[in-house]
Design an enzyme around this catalytic site. Structure first.
Site, PDB file in Angstrom:
ATOM      1  NE  ARG A 275     -17.688 -23.455  -6.798  1.00  0.00           N
ATOM      2  CZ  ARG A 275     -16.622 -24.067  -7.746  1.00  0.00           C
ATOM      3  NH1 ARG A 275     -15.792 -23.361  -7.481  1.00  0.00           N
ATOM      4  NH2 ARG A 275     -16.644 -25.409  -7.225  1.00  0.00           N
TER       5      ARG A 275
ATOM      6  CE1 TYR B 292     -26.277  -3.893   7.865  1.00  0.00           C
ATOM      7  CE2 TYR B 292     -24.222  -5.199   6.715  1.00  0.00           C
ATOM      8  CZ  TYR B 292     -25.385  -5.476   7.760  1.00  0.00           C
ATOM      9  OH  TYR B 292     -26.528  -6.777   7.746  1.00  0.00           O
TER      10      TYR B 292
ATOM     11  CG  ASP C 247     -21.938   0.322   0.816  1.00  0.00           C
ATOM     12  OD1 ASP C 247     -23.232  -0.457   0.013  1.00  0.00           O
ATOM     13  OD2 ASP C 247     -22.302  -0.936   1.189  1.00  0.00           O
TER      14      ASP C 247
HETATM   15  C1  PLP Z   1     -25.070  -0.153   3.247  1.00  0.00           C
HETATM   16  C2  PLP Z   1     -25.115  -1.781   3.337  1.00  0.00           C
HETATM   17  N1  PLP Z   1     -24.271  -2.199   2.554  1.00  0.00           N
HETATM   18  C3  PLP Z   1     -24.584  -3.541   3.124  1.00  0.00           C
HETATM   19  C4  PLP Z   1     -24.929  -4.536   3.295  1.00  0.00           C
HETATM   20  C5  PLP Z   1     -25.340  -5.795   3.740  1.00  0.00           C
HETATM   21  O1  PLP Z   1     -25.568  -6.687   2.886  1.00  0.00           O
HETATM   22  P1  PLP Z   1     -26.434  -8.232   2.906  1.00  0.00           P
HETATM   23  O2  PLP Z   1     -26.869  -7.699   3.870  1.00  0.00           O
HETATM   24  O3  PLP Z   1     -26.995  -8.113   1.418  1.00  0.00           O
HETATM   25  O4  PLP Z   1     -25.535  -9.026   3.040  1.00  0.00           O
HETATM   26  C6  PLP Z   1     -25.809  -3.540   4.288  1.00  0.00           C
HETATM   27  C7  PLP Z   1     -27.017  -4.168   4.734  1.00  0.00           C
HETATM   28  O5  PLP Z   1     -27.867  -3.862   5.415  1.00  0.00           O
HETATM   29  C8  PLP Z   1     -25.667  -2.144   3.647  1.00  0.00           C
HETATM   30  O6  PLP Z   1     -27.102  -1.326   4.083  1.00  0.00           O
END
Ligand code: PLP
Length: 389
Positions: A55, A107, A181
């Site tokens: 971990r 998202y 992101d």
């Molecule tokens: C732009 C973006 N960020 C974060 C995520 C979340 O990622 P995960 O589905 O791997 O938890 C997504 C999922 O679709 C996403 O499109």
């Protein structure tokens, strides 16, 4: 010297293949998958190597984390079991009373984490259209600790000016951490840390994985003190990826540049085809001159990515019929795989967002989001043509 230490002067495609790993004592060209939870100790408290428990750290995960750090021009990479786990771990750094500014088109799961998990622990947030720098300045409170933005955004593909937002942040009396992101762009197309951001986040489930077979997430930072805090929470909360998933992601990173090039080339051809189609009312693609932030995308990104959003003419029944007629595009959530996917945000990925908010920010009921794969563009265009007919 470890290969990863001398990677800065190499080109992206070379780094994607070599960064983070030097063949071990066996000469294995690919990093071994260390399927072990624990490590032998010579005497109590003296492990044989730096590893004690998986971990906390695992050699296969280390390779992935180091490679991602190099590709994002960062110094420290941390991998997680999903993109949401990465964001969750980052939010654990904050305390009741803290405030987050988040871009308005984001998202749905990111918003869910803020609204339904962290708000009850006293971390508040403001959503803001970060393409409007004046609106962004007004969203600050004296407790703002984190700026979270997605660019290109999901699903409206808005482009936010990372450098300008970071400059505004720097001018605040108490600058917040800026997290970008980078899931849609990937490090191949955009380098937020170089533009002034503190943290890059990924759902590596998407383009980093690229084959729709792994769920994963990552945080990459430059600052050592911030990395140490994040390592502490990564270990303490434990949402780490398995060694096998790390191996798959290491393998995927090696082809990220060739895949991204093909995604971008196909997406531009498809966006141009759709733009001229009589059944289409709007095509949103940062590579088209009609995109409101096309100039910024050209400056900030090295190409325009594989995601296209399209508003169809007609009603939801027509959208349904179109989606069901497609034979090569798979109707599915997610994105970034080699195969083309298509989805209906109002009903699928963004259904959790209240309709009023969807309407306010422009997620129309007849909007479809396309993740353009790397099949032959001729076949993809023929499939869209027959389904729209
Ligand atoms: C732009 C973006 N960020 C974060 C995520 C979340 O990622 P995960 O589905 O791997 O938890 C997504 C999922 O679709 C996403 O499109």
């Amino acid at each position: 010297m470890k290969k990863s230490d001398k990677n800065s002067e190499l080109q992206f495609a070379t780094k994607a293949i070599h960064a983070g790993y030097t063949p071990d004592h066996t000469g294995a060209v690919m990093p071994p998958v260390y399927l072990t939870s624990t490590y032998a100790q010579v005497s109590p408290g003296h492990p044989m190597s730096k590893y004690e428990y998986s971990r906390t750290a695992n050699p296969t995960r280390d390779v992935l984390e180091n490679c991602l750090a190099v590709l994002e021009n960062g110094n420290h990479g941390l991998c997680f079991a999903s993109g949401c786990a990465a964001f969750n771990t980052l939010l654990q750094l904050f305390k009741p009373g803290d405030h987050v500014i988040v871009s308005d088109d984001v998202y749905g799961g990111t918003l869910r984490l803020l609204a339904n998990v962290f708000l009850q622990w006293g971390i508040s947030y403001t959503q803001c259209d970060m393409t409007n720098l004046e609106a962004f300045k007004k969203a600050y409170t004296e407790n703002t600790v984190l700026i979270w933005l997605e660019t290109p955004s999901n699903p409206l593909l808005k482009i936010m000016d990372i450098a300008a937002l970071c400059e505004i942040n720097k001018m605040q009396s108490k600058p917040a951490l800026v997290a970008v992101d980078n899931t849609f762009a990937t490090p191949y197309l955009q380098s937020p840390l170089t533009l002034g951001a503190d943290i890059v986040c990924h759902s590596s489930t998407k383009y980093i994985g690229g084959h729709s077979d792994v769920i994963g997430g990552a945080l990459i930072v430059k600052d050592k003190a911030l990395a140490e805090k994040l390592y502490y929470y990564q270990n303490a909360t434990g949402a780490i990826p398995s060694p096998m998933d790390c191996f798959l992601l290491i393998r995927s990173l090696k082809t990220l540049p060739v895949r991204m090039k093909a995604h971008c080339e196909n997406a531009l051809q498809i966006a141009e085809f759709l733009q001229n189609h009589p059944k289409v009312s709007k095509v949103i693609y940062p590579g088209l001159s009609t995109h409101p932030q096309h100039a910024l995308a050209k400056k900030q990104m090295r190409d325009f990515g594989g995601m296209i959003s399209v508003v169809l003419k007609g009603d939801v029944a027509f959208v349904n019929q179109f989606l069901q007629r497609l034979t090569i595009f798979t109707l599915a959530e997610s994105l970034g795989g080699v195969e083309s996917l298509i989805e209906h945000p109002a009903v699928m990925t963004h259904a959790a967002i209240p309709q009023a908010h969807r309407q306010k920010i422009g997620i129309e009921e007849t909007l479809v989001r396309i993740s353009v794969g790397i099949e032959d563009a001729k076949d993809l265009i023929a499939d869209l043509k027959q389904a729209l007919a």
